[in-house]
Design an enzyme around this catalytic site. Structure first.
Site, PDB file in Angstrom:
ATOM      1  N   SER A   1     -13.367  26.474 -27.721  1.00  0.00           N
ATOM      2  CA  SER A   1     -13.531  25.249 -28.497  1.00  0.00           C
ATOM      3  C   SER A   1     -12.408  25.166 -29.519  1.00  0.00           C
ATOM      4  O   SER A   1     -11.895  26.185 -29.969  1.00  0.00           O
ATOM      5  CB  SER A   1     -14.890  25.296 -29.197  1.00  0.00           C
ATOM      6  OG  SER A   1     -14.874  24.496 -30.355  1.00  0.00           O
TER       7      SER A   1
ATOM      8  N   GLN B   1      -7.508  -2.071   3.831  1.00  0.00           N
ATOM      9  CA  GLN B   1      -6.461  -1.275   3.189  1.00  0.00           C
ATOM     10  C   GLN B   1      -7.052  -0.436   2.039  1.00  0.00           C
ATOM     11  O   GLN B   1      -6.499   0.578   1.653  1.00  0.00           O
ATOM     12  CB  GLN B   1      -5.367  -2.218   2.673  1.00  0.00           C
ATOM     13  CG  GLN B   1      -4.206  -1.533   2.002  1.00  0.00           C
ATOM     14  CD  GLN B   1      -3.000  -2.445   1.897  1.00  0.00           C
ATOM     15  OE1 GLN B   1      -2.334  -2.715   2.897  1.00  0.00           O
ATOM     16  NE2 GLN B   1      -2.715  -2.941   0.708  1.00  0.00           N
TER      17      GLN B   1
ATOM     18  N   LYS C   1      -8.172   3.708   2.131  1.00  0.00           N
ATOM     19  CA  LYS C   1      -7.369   4.920   1.942  1.00  0.00           C
ATOM     20  C   LYS C   1      -7.506   5.536   0.559  1.00  0.00           C
ATOM     21  O   LYS C   1      -7.759   6.741   0.440  1.00  0.00           O
ATOM     22  CB  LYS C   1      -5.896   4.619   2.274  1.00  0.00           C
ATOM     23  CG  LYS C   1      -5.679   4.545   3.782  1.00  0.00           C
ATOM     24  CD  LYS C   1      -4.316   4.062   4.169  1.00  0.00           C
ATOM     25  CE  LYS C   1      -4.201   2.561   4.094  1.00  0.00           C
ATOM     26  NZ  LYS C   1      -5.171   1.850   4.980  1.00  0.00           N
TER      27      LYS C   1
ATOM     28  N   LYS D   1     -17.243  29.903 -29.150  1.00  0.00           N
ATOM     29  CA  LYS D   1     -17.579  29.219 -27.901  1.00  0.00           C
ATOM     30  C   LYS D   1     -16.808  29.730 -26.691  1.00  0.00           C
ATOM     31  O   LYS D   1     -15.634  30.072 -26.775  1.00  0.00           O
ATOM     32  CB  LYS D   1     -17.312  27.711 -28.030  1.00  0.00           C
ATOM     33  CG  LYS D   1     -18.269  26.977 -28.938  1.00  0.00           C
ATOM     34  CD  LYS D   1     -19.728  27.028 -28.492  1.00  0.00           C
ATOM     35  CE  LYS D   1     -19.980  26.121 -27.320  1.00  0.00           C
ATOM     36  NZ  LYS D   1     -19.857  24.705 -27.670  1.00  0.00           N
TER      37      LYS D   1
ATOM     38  N   ASN E   1     -16.872  28.062 -22.964  1.00  0.00           N
ATOM     39  CA  ASN E   1     -17.512  26.953 -22.260  1.00  0.00           C
ATOM     40  C   ASN E   1     -17.274  26.979 -20.745  1.00  0.00           C
ATOM     41  O   ASN E   1     -16.156  27.239 -20.302  1.00  0.00           O
ATOM     42  CB  ASN E   1     -16.996  25.623 -22.815  1.00  0.00           C
ATOM     43  CG  ASN E   1     -17.316  25.471 -24.294  1.00  0.00           C
ATOM     44  OD1 ASN E   1     -18.364  25.930 -24.751  1.00  0.00           O
ATOM     45  ND2 ASN E   1     -16.412  24.847 -25.035  1.00  0.00           N
TER      46      ASN E   1
ATOM     47  N   SER F   1       0.827  -1.216   0.000  1.00  0.00           N
ATOM     48  CA  SER F   1       0.000   0.000   0.000  1.00  0.00           C
ATOM     49  C   SER F   1       0.857   1.261   0.000  1.00  0.00           C
ATOM     50  O   SER F   1       0.336   2.364   0.145  1.00  0.00           O
ATOM     51  CB  SER F   1      -0.945   0.000   1.209  1.00  0.00           C
ATOM     52  OG  SER F   1      -0.218  -0.190   2.405  1.00  0.00           O
TER      53      SER F   1
ATOM     54  N   THR G   1     -39.764  26.873 -10.439  1.00  0.00           N
ATOM     55  CA  THR G   1     -40.044  25.515  -9.981  1.00  0.00           C
ATOM     56  C   THR G   1     -40.294  24.730 -11.272  1.00  0.00           C
ATOM     57  O   THR G   1     -40.811  25.293 -12.238  1.00  0.00           O
ATOM     58  CB  THR G   1     -41.292  25.440  -9.065  1.00  0.00           C
ATOM     59  OG1 THR G   1     -42.426  25.863  -9.811  1.00  0.00           O
ATOM     60  CG2 THR G   1     -41.154  26.330  -7.837  1.00  0.00           C
ATOM     61  N   HIS G   2     -39.897  23.477 -11.282  1.00  0.00           N
ATOM     62  CA  HIS G   2     -39.967  22.636 -12.501  1.00  0.00           C
ATOM     63  C   HIS G   2     -39.204  23.288 -13.658  1.00  0.00           C
ATOM     64  O   HIS G   2     -39.524  23.048 -14.818  1.00  0.00           O
ATOM     65  CB  HIS G   2     -41.424  22.389 -12.937  1.00  0.00           C
ATOM     66  CG  HIS G   2     -42.330  21.965 -11.818  1.00  0.00           C
ATOM     67  ND1 HIS G   2     -42.540  20.652 -11.487  1.00  0.00           N
ATOM     68  CD2 HIS G   2     -43.055  22.702 -10.937  1.00  0.00           C
ATOM     69  CE1 HIS G   2     -43.381  20.583 -10.451  1.00  0.00           C
ATOM     70  NE2 HIS G   2     -43.687  21.814 -10.102  1.00  0.00           N
TER      71      HIS G   2
ATOM     72  N   ASN H   1      -2.311  -2.775  13.126  1.00  0.00           N
ATOM     73  CA  ASN H   1      -3.756  -2.565  13.024  1.00  0.00           C
ATOM     74  C   ASN H   1      -4.204  -1.307  13.770  1.00  0.00           C
ATOM     75  O   ASN H   1      -5.035  -0.546  13.269  1.00  0.00           O
ATOM     76  CB  ASN H   1      -4.509  -3.796  13.536  1.00  0.00           C
ATOM     77  CG  ASN H   1      -4.202  -5.031  12.696  1.00  0.00           C
ATOM     78  OD1 ASN H   1      -3.634  -4.908  11.615  1.00  0.00           O
ATOM     79  ND2 ASN H   1      -4.544  -6.202  13.190  1.00  0.00           N
TER      80      ASN H   1
ATOM     81  N   TYR I   1      -9.676  -6.630  12.305  1.00  0.00           N
ATOM     82  CA  TYR I   1      -9.043  -6.124  11.084  1.00  0.00           C
ATOM     83  C   TYR I   1      -9.069  -7.172   9.971  1.00  0.00           C
ATOM     84  O   TYR I   1      -8.889  -8.361  10.204  1.00  0.00           O
ATOM     85  CB  TYR I   1      -7.573  -5.720  11.369  1.00  0.00           C
ATOM     86  CG  TYR I   1      -6.860  -5.245  10.126  1.00  0.00           C
ATOM     87  CD1 TYR I   1      -6.984  -3.930   9.697  1.00  0.00           C
ATOM     88  CD2 TYR I   1      -6.100  -6.128   9.347  1.00  0.00           C
ATOM     89  CE1 TYR I   1      -6.367  -3.492   8.528  1.00  0.00           C
ATOM     90  CE2 TYR I   1      -5.483  -5.712   8.181  1.00  0.00           C
ATOM     91  CZ  TYR I   1      -5.618  -4.395   7.776  1.00  0.00           C
ATOM     92  OH  TYR I   1      -5.007  -3.974   6.624  1.00  0.00           O
TER      93      TYR I   1
HETATM   94  N1  ARG Z   1      -1.207  -1.426   5.080  1.00  0.00           N
HETATM   95  C1  ARG Z   1      -2.183  -1.924   5.992  1.00  0.00           C
HETATM   96  C2  ARG Z   1      -3.487  -1.166   5.816  1.00  0.00           C
HETATM   97  O1  ARG Z   1      -3.471  -0.176   5.175  1.00  0.00           O
HETATM   98  C3  ARG Z   1      -1.687  -1.772   7.388  1.00  0.00           C
HETATM   99  C4  ARG Z   1      -2.270  -2.745   8.383  1.00  0.00           C
HETATM  100  C5  ARG Z   1      -1.822  -4.091   8.107  1.00  0.00           C
HETATM  101  N2  ARG Z   1      -2.033  -4.995   9.172  1.00  0.00           N
HETATM  102  C6  ARG Z   1      -1.890  -6.279   8.974  1.00  0.00           C
HETATM  103  N3  ARG Z   1      -2.044  -7.039   9.978  1.00  0.00           N
HETATM  104  N4  ARG Z   1      -1.557  -6.761   7.817  1.00  0.00           N
HETATM  105  O2  ARG Z   1      -4.530  -1.545   6.265  1.00  0.00           O
END
Ligand code: ARG
Length: 462
Positions: free
Chosen positions: A278, A323, A326, A284, A286, A24, A156-157, A111, A318
């Site tokens: 354009s 992961q 993110k 144009k 835009n 990650s 309205t509408h 975790n 977990y």
């Molecule tokens: N890179 C992991 C995540 O974003 C970190 C946590 C990983 N924990 C594990 N036990 N593999 O969630």
């Protein structure tokens, strides 16, 4: 492939494709500062509780500070082969401090580490987004203030309905954005609780001090269940949904800006600085920025759905699926920030065209309600007055006339309650001026509304 920290239990090395798939670092290195701050707080707690000696703790802390300084200066590039940001920082610390670096992870798991990092990262993002929303409210407020006297058709509408002012219309968006601020504040309140100390899922046997790490990291307290502490991503969903609704508002506003700047409406002229041309049609101009904001709304909704779907089938605690939180929530934050950064100056530099607004307001019989209200004033029940006013509109359409230009004789064919004062009653300005019920489009009401927004903005400063 780098040696894994968890390699002890394994006989074979991880398949290269799997290693890449598992990593990650591409997206979680964004949290390197939060990761190191979290580790510094953890190390401080470890020596204050005598789990490590003070000397060990302080050495680890200065080691972590040096790693952060080197990353910030660019002297230490993030290793793209690392498994994640947590492993990268710990490996770098251990490279520098040897065995001592290996003590940092005492009483902690990745975790709870990742959970604390994401919360810290997102609370900073939420702060930045709030200040961008505040800039946007300021821009819309200023425009509303300067356009408070411009009469336009309210719809309205998407059919001309009643006359309003452009200022009043713009204030409506300020109200939406003020609610968006409230939702972000509320999401941050629940987000700002520290999961560190939950360890892998069950807590730890070390005599840790969770209140201390929470306080050092600026949290309002710590999470009360270790399983929940490591597996909760509600705060991502809450932020994602607050951002989705914010995008809904930006998208509706965009749609109006696009309509208003078309030749069919021409209520506003966008600045050259926020429009594009354009490649083929020389005439144009835009409204690309507004269109892109409208388009990116789907992307933020997609991020929210990613988060909800990622969570829905997960057993406690977990799971690696998490992961995936993110990229989704980071993308939502980045997208919203980009949109807000162009939207505020686009509104700020947008020119209102009051003559066109007024012309449009004169065309659609938008004073027909006021005509009915006039008859109510003369003693007729509203439903009967409504019917007469409707018949007059029909008469105008048949005879290609407007209410303002009918003669009194023509009016009297429909009701003998009509007198000369009817023209003042259906004058567009008068129609607007009279609507002073709280929240209405009349001058007094809009003045109160503007004061409320101004007061709100002053309260968010500093
Ligand atoms: N890179 C992991 C995540 O974003 C970190 C946590 C990983 N924990 C594990 N036990 N593999 O969630």
């Amino acid at each position: 492939m780098a040696d894994k920290m968890w390699a002890g239990r394994f006989q074979e090395t991880l398949n290269a494709e799997a290693d890449d798939f598992n990593s990650s670092i591409r997206f979680d290195s964004k949290m390197v500062k939060q990761d190191i701050m979290g580790s510094i707080a953890h190390a401080t707690m470890l020596y204050k509780t005598h789990i490590l000696t003070e000397e060990e703790g302080l050495q680890i802390i200065s080691g972590l500070q040096a790693v952060l300084a080197d990353i910030t200066s660019g002297a230490l590039p993030v290793d793209p082969a690392a498994e994640d940001v947590h492993m990268f920082v710990e490996a770098e610390l251990t490279k520098r401090l040897g065995n001592l670096g290996k003590k940092l992870h005492t009483g902690r798991s990745r975790n709870d580490q990742v959970a604390v990092d994401v919360r810290m990262y997102l609370r900073d993002e939420a702060d930045e987004i709030k200040s961008l929303i505040s800039d946007l409210i300021t821009a819309v407020y200023k425009k509303a203030e300067s356009c408070r006297g411009m009469v336009m058709p309210g719809y309205t509408h998407l059919q001309r309905a009643q006359p309003i002012t452009f200022g009043h219309h713009l204030c409506a968006y300020c109200m939406m954005f003020i609610r968006d601020m409230g939702r972000l504040e509320d999401a941050v309140k629940r987000m700002n609780v520290c999961p560190l100390g939950s360890a892998a899922l069950a807590g730890t046997t070390y005599p840790i001090d969770r209140a201390l790490t929470a306080e050092l990291l600026g949290f309002d307290g710590y999470t009360l269940n270790s399983l929940d502490g490591v597996s909760d991503r509600d705060f991502c969903v809450e932020l994602g949904s607050a951002l989705s609704l914010l995008m809904t508002h930006l998208s509706r506003f965009s749609e109006e800006v696009i309509l208003w700047s078309s030749w069919e409406f021409k209520f506003v002229e966008l600045s050259d600085a926020f429009t594009t041309g354009s490649s083929i049609m020389p005439q144009k101009k835009n409204p690309d920025m507004a269109e892109l904001v409208r388009g990116k709304t789907g992307r933020v909704y997609g991020d929210l759905i990613t988060l909800l779907t990622m969570l829905k089938g997960l057993p406690l605690a977990y799971n690696k699926d998490m992961q995936e939180d993110k990229e989704a929530i980071f993308d939502a934050c980045d997208t919203v920030k980009q949109c807000l950064k162009v939207f505020a100056p686009m509104i700020d530099t947008m020119e209102a065209l009051p003559d066109n607004m007024r012309k449009a307001a004169q065309k659609g019989f938008i004073n027909a309600t006021d005509l009915a209200d006039y008859l109510v004033g003369k003693g007729l029940p509203f439903r009967s007055a409504y019917k007469i006013s409707g018949s007059l509109v029909h008469y105008c359409i048949e005879n290609n006339k407007v209410l303002e230009t009918l003669t009194l004789d023509e009016y009297r064919q429909f009701s003998d309650l009509f007198e000369d004062d009817l023209y003042a009653a259906i004058d567009l300005n008068a129609c607007v001026e009279k609507r002073n019920s709280p929240g209405g489009t009349g001058k007094e009401s809009v003045t109160a509304e503007l004061a409320y927004i101004k007061n709100y903005l002053e309260g968010t400063e500093g």
